[in-house]
Design a protein around this motif. Structure first.
Motif, PDB file in Angstrom:
ATOM      1  N   ASP A 189     -12.056   0.387   1.903  1.00 26.24           N
ATOM      2  CA  ASP A 189     -11.111   0.533   3.011  1.00 26.24           C
ATOM      3  C   ASP A 189     -11.843   0.841   4.320  1.00 26.24           C
ATOM      4  OD1 ASP A 189      -8.685   0.826   4.318  1.00 26.24           O
ATOM      5  OD2 ASP A 189      -8.102   2.662   3.290  1.00 26.24           O
ATOM      6  N   GLU A 233      -8.037   2.186  -3.349  1.00 24.48           N
ATOM      7  CA  GLU A 233      -8.717   2.098  -2.052  1.00 24.48           C
ATOM      8  C   GLU A 233      -9.626   3.305  -1.833  1.00 24.48           C
ATOM      9  OE1 GLU A 233      -6.306   1.109   1.311  1.00 24.48           O
ATOM     10  OE2 GLU A 233      -5.518  -0.700   0.349  1.00 24.48           O
ATOM     11  N   ASN A 249      -4.461   4.875  -2.394  1.00 24.17           N
ATOM     12  CA  ASN A 249      -5.620   5.511  -1.759  1.00 24.17           C
ATOM     13  C   ASN A 249      -6.093   6.696  -2.588  1.00 24.17           C
ATOM     14  OD1 ASN A 249      -5.826   4.272   1.141  1.00 24.17           O
ATOM     15  ND2 ASN A 249      -3.639   4.634   0.806  1.00 24.17           N
ATOM     16  N   GLU A 269       0.851  -1.185   0.000  1.00 25.79           N
ATOM     17  CA  GLU A 269       0.000   0.000   0.000  1.00 25.79           C
ATOM     18  C   GLU A 269       0.884   1.232   0.000  1.00 25.79           C
ATOM     19  OE1 GLU A 269      -2.758   0.517   3.289  1.00 25.79           O
ATOM     20  OE2 GLU A 269      -3.701   2.247   2.313  1.00 25.79           O
TER      21      GLU A 269
HETATM   22 CA    CA Z   1      -5.872   2.586   2.724  1.00 21.05          CA
END
Ligand code: CA
Ligand code: C2E
Ligand code: CA
Ligand code: CA
Length: 278
Positions: A178, A148, A116, A58
């Protein structure tokens, strides 16, 4: 009492002004900071439960601020999101994460990169084009990119978000919901939006080692998610006991300080990708 009251006000109000001014200053610094390459991505590994291999990373943004030092997203993301500059920062994050993914690919590592996006980005009707252009530029297949989003974003500007997410899904990007367990945890979102993965928040994960009820709930959520073919990621795994408790739940991936903290790319490569069979 009056004396101390006045004293308190005196101490307090300049602080508020200072904070307000600081926020404004930071907001104006974001665009030049992108150009000056002050933002950096840290990468946190996601381990596959089945074989304990690093399946993904991530990307988590930080700001190497020349005066304030290394800033975590909590210190600047909300400020960035209050202005269109979040779209530029978001585009930089996407470009950098795709560039890094392509670089790991060239070393022979197959990873899925999680990126994200913020609520404001999701409301941008050009978001899917931005992601597609990034993937194309770096020669990465969208199926290795997982976007996400959080459910609070879905409760807002639903029509734009829905159209954008459907396009991203058509292009082949993966989409993870998420922070599941922190909001209303509305299962209809899973049905309505083209979500391919469910990321269960640490507030759900952390109690499972001592709390049988919490573990039973987690098991229920995971069964449901698996029944509709979602990949399940448990985040915030900090202890060996939590990890062991997770092994029997059927979750696919685990992420947390126990298995790896967010690291700059070079450290991530060193720690997680060397001596790994390609
Ligand atoms: Ca995240
Ligand atoms: P998130 O997406 O839920 O990311 C997970 C956060 O939990 C990260 O904080 C990570 O460092 C932290 N974390 C990971 N493992 C553990 C653990 O075992 N225990 C605990 N207590 N924490 C853990 P970080 O990097 O400070 O990011 C905070 C939030 O900022 C993220 O939450 C995400 O909502 C946002 N964010 C971070 N990077 C980006 C980005 O590139 N774009 C956007 N739009 N938002 C981002
Ligand atoms: Ca999360
Ligand atoms: Ca979060």
């Amino acid at each position: 009492a009056k004396e101390s009251g006045r004293h308190a006000v005196c101490l307090f109000s300049p602080d508020i002004d200072h904070w307000g001014a600081q926020r404004l200053k930071l907001r104006h610094e974001i665009r030049p900071a992108i150009e000056q390459r002050q933002f950096v991505l840290h990468y946190q590994p996601q381990f596959r439960v089945a074989d304990n291999a690093v399946a993904g990373a991530e990307a988590l943004v930080r700001w190497q601020h020349p005066k304030l030092g290394l800033l975590n997203p909590i210190a600047f993301l909300e400020i960035a999101e209050a202005s269109p500059v979040i779209n530029e920062l978001g585009a930089w994050i996407c470009d950098e994460a795709c560039r890094q993914l392509a670089s790991w690919n060239r070393l022979g590592h197959t990873l899925i990169m999680s990126i994200n996006v913020s609520a404001r980005q999701l409301g941008n009707p050009a978001l899917h084009e931005m992601f597609a252009a990034c993937a194309r530029k770096h020669g990465v297949d969208p199926k290795f990119i997982k976007i996400e989003i959080t459910e609070s974003m879905l409760s807002q500007d639903v029509s734009i978000a829905e159209a954008g997410l459907n396009k991203l899904k058509e292009y082949g990007f993966r989409i993870a919901l998420d922070d599941f367990g922190t909001g209303y945890s509305n299962f209809t979102y899973l049905h309505r939006f083209p979500v391919t993965a469910l990321k269960i928040d640490r507030s759900f994960v952390q109690p499972i080692a001592q709390d049988a009820k919490a573990l039973a709930m987690l098991n229920g959520i995971i069964s449901l998610a698996k029944a509709i073919n979602l990949t399940v990621i448990c985040e915030g795994v900090e202890t060996e006991n939590q990890r062991e408790a997770l092994l029997g739940t059927g979750c696919d991936l685990i992420q947390g300080y126990l298995t790896g903290r967010p690291l700059v790319a070079e450290e991530f490569t060193q720690l997680h990708l060397t001596n790994v069979r390609k």
